[in-house]
Motif scaffolding. Structure first.
Motif, PDB file in Angstrom:
ATOM      1  N   MET A   1      52.240-116.734  43.807  1.00 16.16           N
ATOM      2  CA  MET A   1      52.994-115.203  43.623  1.00 16.16           C
ATOM      3  C   MET A   1      52.330-114.144  43.018  1.00 16.16           C
ATOM      4  N   ASP A   2      51.375-114.411  42.164  1.00 19.54           N
ATOM      5  CA  ASP A   2      50.825-113.197  41.595  1.00 19.54           C
ATOM      6  C   ASP A   2      50.186-112.302  42.586  1.00 19.54           C
ATOM      7  N   TRP A   3      49.795-112.686  43.601  1.00 19.22           N
ATOM      8  CA  TRP A   3      49.099-111.859  44.528  1.00 19.22           C
ATOM      9  C   TRP A   3      50.073-110.945  45.388  1.00 19.22           C
ATOM     10  N   PHE A   4      51.478-111.528  45.243  1.00 20.23           N
ATOM     11  CA  PHE A   4      52.499-110.759  46.049  1.00 20.23           C
ATOM     12  C   PHE A   4      52.641-109.603  44.980  1.00 20.23           C
ATOM     13  N   PHE A   5      52.905-109.752  43.857  1.00 22.49           N
ATOM     14  CA  PHE A   5      53.275-108.769  42.876  1.00 22.49           C
ATOM     15  C   PHE A   5      51.964-107.657  42.833  1.00 22.49           C
ATOM     16  N   HIS A   6      50.895-108.130  42.993  1.00 21.51           N
ATOM     17  CA  HIS A   6      49.401-107.422  42.858  1.00 21.51           C
ATOM     18  C   HIS A   6      49.701-106.462  44.044  1.00 21.51           C
ATOM     19  N   GLY A   7      49.728-106.974  45.413  1.00 27.93           N
ATOM     20  CA  GLY A   7      49.886-106.364  46.610  1.00 27.93           C
ATOM     21  C   GLY A   7      51.072-105.519  46.342  1.00 27.93           C
TER      22      GLY A   7
END
Length: 135
Positions: free
Chosen positions: A1-7
């Motif tokens: 889920m962190d990758w989503f916020f990073h993106g």
């Protein structure tokens, strides 16, 4: 889920950079004006759509991955050309456009914004002087 916020954060930065560079490009549009004047002088039909090519250069494989991701996300079709002497990759985007300054300034701002976010470089545009050319 962190990758989503990073993106999502990177996309937000890209949009902010695009807006900033768009305003900046409107004030300093000399390269596009000079190229358009040359096109109008050499094209038999300057008011017709022409095949434009826009060039973005990624200097490393990491930059190429990021740039490829953003270009696909924004719906751009592109070709990739790898340089034989370096690790660089040139992304070539082709668009049929009527040669108008406003369109070119908007695209320059978008591509400079993408380049700023990904660490790559916008390397300008070229055009075939024959209108409606699919080459």
């Amino acid at each position: 889920m962190d990758w989503f916020f990073h993106g999502l954060g990177i996309l937000g930065l890209a949009l902010m950079a695009t807006a900033y560079l768009y305003r900046k490009a409107l004030r300093s549009r000399v390269p596009d004006v000079a190229m358009l004047e040359r096109l109008k002088a050499h094209s038999p039909s300057p008011g017709e759509p022409h095949q434009f090519e826009f060039f973005l250069v990624a200097n490393s494989p990491e930059e190429a991955v990021q740039l490829r991701h953003f270009l696909r996300h924004r719906g751009h079709a592109f070709d990739e050309r790898r340089s034989g002497s370096t690790e660089g990759t040139t992304f070539v985007l082709r668009k049929m456009l009527v040669p108008e300054l406003q369109s070119l300034v908007r695209l320059r701002a978008e591509f400079e914004g993408l380049a700023a976010v990904t660490g790559s470089r916008y390397d300008g545009w070229g055009v075939n002087t024959e209108p409606n050319c699919d080459a």
